[in-house]
Write a protein that holds these residues in place. Structure first.
Motif, PDB file in Angstrom:
ATOM      1  N   VAL A  89       0.843  -1.210   0.000  1.00 25.55           N
ATOM      2  CA  VAL A  89       0.000   0.000   0.000  1.00 25.55           C
ATOM      3  C   VAL A  89       0.873   1.253   0.000  1.00 25.55           C
ATOM      4  O   VAL A  89       0.600   2.212  -0.735  1.00 25.55           O
ATOM      5  CB  VAL A  89      -0.976  -0.009   1.195  1.00 25.55           C
ATOM      6  N   ILE A  90       1.925   1.255   0.786  1.00 21.58           N
ATOM      7  CA  ILE A  90       2.833   2.407   0.817  1.00 21.58           C
ATOM      8  C   ILE A  90       3.515   2.583  -0.534  1.00 21.58           C
ATOM      9  O   ILE A  90       3.609   3.710  -1.052  1.00 21.58           O
ATOM     10  CB  ILE A  90       3.864   2.245   1.952  1.00 21.58           C
ATOM     11  N   ALA A  91       3.971   1.484  -1.129  1.00 25.24           N
ATOM     12  CA  ALA A  91       4.615   1.565  -2.446  1.00 25.24           C
ATOM     13  C   ALA A  91       3.636   2.065  -3.502  1.00 25.24           C
ATOM     14  O   ALA A  91       3.998   2.856  -4.378  1.00 25.24           O
ATOM     15  CB  ALA A  91       5.174   0.200  -2.843  1.00 25.24           C
ATOM     16  N   SER A  92       2.390   1.636  -3.415  1.00 24.46           N
ATOM     17  CA  SER A  92       1.380   2.086  -4.370  1.00 24.46           C
ATOM     18  C   SER A  92       1.112   3.584  -4.229  1.00 24.46           C
ATOM     19  O   SER A  92       0.969   4.296  -5.234  1.00 24.46           O
ATOM     20  CB  SER A  92       0.087   1.303  -4.160  1.00 24.46           C
ATOM     21  N   ALA A  93       1.052   4.069  -2.996  1.00 22.06           N
ATOM     22  CA  ALA A  93       0.821   5.507  -2.783  1.00 22.06           C
ATOM     23  C   ALA A  93       2.003   6.321  -3.305  1.00 22.06           C
ATOM     24  O   ALA A  93       1.810   7.341  -3.986  1.00 22.06           O
ATOM     25  CB  ALA A  93       0.598   5.784  -1.308  1.00 22.06           C
ATOM     26  N   ILE A  94       3.213   5.875  -3.022  1.00 23.14           N
ATOM     27  CA  ILE A  94       4.402   6.591  -3.504  1.00 23.14           C
ATOM     28  C   ILE A  94       4.464   6.554  -5.021  1.00 23.14           C
ATOM     29  O   ILE A  94       4.757   7.562  -5.670  1.00 23.14           O
ATOM     30  CB  ILE A  94       5.675   6.005  -2.870  1.00 23.14           C
ATOM     31  N   PHE A  95       4.165   5.399  -5.616  1.00 22.79           N
ATOM     32  CA  PHE A  95       4.184   5.299  -7.074  1.00 22.79           C
ATOM     33  C   PHE A  95       3.136   6.215  -7.699  1.00 22.79           C
ATOM     34  O   PHE A  95       3.403   6.834  -8.733  1.00 22.79           O
ATOM     35  CB  PHE A  95       3.953   3.854  -7.511  1.00 22.79           C
ATOM     36  N   SER A  96       1.968   6.318  -7.080  1.00 22.13           N
ATOM     37  CA  SER A  96       0.937   7.195  -7.645  1.00 22.13           C
ATOM     38  C   SER A  96       1.369   8.657  -7.588  1.00 22.13           C
ATOM     39  O   SER A  96       1.075   9.431  -8.498  1.00 22.13           O
ATOM     40  CB  SER A  96      -0.393   6.999  -6.923  1.00 22.13           C
ATOM     41  N   TRP A  97       2.092   9.044  -6.528  1.00 20.86           N
ATOM     42  CA  TRP A  97       2.617  10.407  -6.467  1.00 20.86           C
ATOM     43  C   TRP A  97       3.676  10.625  -7.542  1.00 20.86           C
ATOM     44  O   TRP A  97       3.693  11.673  -8.203  1.00 20.86           O
ATOM     45  CB  TRP A  97       3.232  10.702  -5.111  1.00 20.86           C
ATOM     46  N   LEU A  98       4.576   9.673  -7.691  1.00 18.21           N
ATOM     47  CA  LEU A  98       5.614   9.796  -8.720  1.00 18.21           C
ATOM     48  C   LEU A  98       5.006   9.855 -10.113  1.00 18.21           C
ATOM     49  O   LEU A  98       5.475  10.600 -10.976  1.00 18.21           O
ATOM     50  CB  LEU A  98       6.603   8.629  -8.622  1.00 18.21           C
ATOM     51  N   PHE A  99       3.966   9.083 -10.330  1.00 17.92           N
ATOM     52  CA  PHE A  99       3.285   9.088 -11.623  1.00 17.92           C
ATOM     53  C   PHE A  99       2.555  10.405 -11.847  1.00 17.92           C
ATOM     54  O   PHE A  99       2.583  10.966 -12.941  1.00 17.92           O
ATOM     55  CB  PHE A  99       2.305   7.910 -11.691  1.00 17.92           C
ATOM     56  N   PRO A 156      -8.685  -3.519  -5.355  1.00 20.39           N
ATOM     57  CA  PRO A 156      -9.872  -4.214  -4.823  1.00 20.39           C
ATOM     58  C   PRO A 156     -10.172  -3.886  -3.358  1.00 20.39           C
ATOM     59  O   PRO A 156     -11.323  -3.962  -2.932  1.00 20.39           O
ATOM     60  CB  PRO A 156      -9.514  -5.696  -4.973  1.00 20.39           C
ATOM     61  N   VAL A 157      -9.171  -3.501  -2.594  1.00 17.39           N
ATOM     62  CA  VAL A 157      -9.397  -3.159  -1.191  1.00 17.39           C
ATOM     63  C   VAL A 157      -9.694  -1.666  -1.044  1.00 17.39           C
ATOM     64  O   VAL A 157     -10.497  -1.269  -0.197  1.00 17.39           O
ATOM     65  CB  VAL A 157      -8.173  -3.561  -0.337  1.00 17.39           C
ATOM     66  N   LEU A 158      -9.063  -0.845  -1.871  1.00 12.02           N
ATOM     67  CA  LEU A 158      -9.244   0.600  -1.754  1.00 12.02           C
ATOM     68  C   LEU A 158     -10.568   1.081  -2.355  1.00 12.02           C
ATOM     69  O   LEU A 158     -11.117   2.091  -1.904  1.00 12.02           O
ATOM     70  CB  LEU A 158      -8.084   1.332  -2.422  1.00 12.02           C
ATOM     71  N   ARG A 159     -11.096   0.385  -3.352  1.00 16.68           N
ATOM     72  CA  ARG A 159     -12.322   0.830  -4.016  1.00 16.68           C
ATOM     73  C   ARG A 159     -13.506   0.943  -3.054  1.00 16.68           C
ATOM     74  O   ARG A 159     -14.200   1.980  -3.050  1.00 16.68           O
ATOM     75  CB  ARG A 159     -12.667  -0.097  -5.178  1.00 16.68           C
TER      76      ARG A 159
END
Length: 96
Positions: free
Chosen positions: A19-29, A54-57
């Protein structure tokens, strides 16, 4: 029984990092730090999206809209931390 609880706690710890990696990647993107046309970057972004969406939706549907600010990963992390504490304090001592 403790071995199963240990595996569940480790899986929850790993998911926290996803989840942390996904949040950081979304910021970088979002800030164009990473090249979205690169196949490797796109593959990582797609994998992180498929693991977390699937968990965040359902959390996003429950929370009110705050414009461009997405607090659903924070709510998810708080929920994971709550489950970890419940396991550690209430289930783990009962397991023989």
């Amino acid at each position: 029984m403790r071995a199963i609880l240990d595996v569940v706690l480790i899986a929850l710890d790993l998911y926290v990092w996803v989840v942390i990696a996904s949040a950081i990647f979304s910021w970088l993107f979002a800030f164009n730090v990473v090249n979205p046309r690169n196949q490797f970057v796109a593959m990582i972004g797609n994998a992180l999206y498929q693991l977390t969406e699937p968990v965040l939706r359902p959390i996003r549907q429950f929370m009110p809209s705050l414009g461009g600010l997405d607090l659903s990963p924070i709510v998810l992390l708080l929920g994971i931390f709550l489950v970890q504490r419940l396991i550690a304090y209430y289930l783990y001592p009962l397991a023989f």
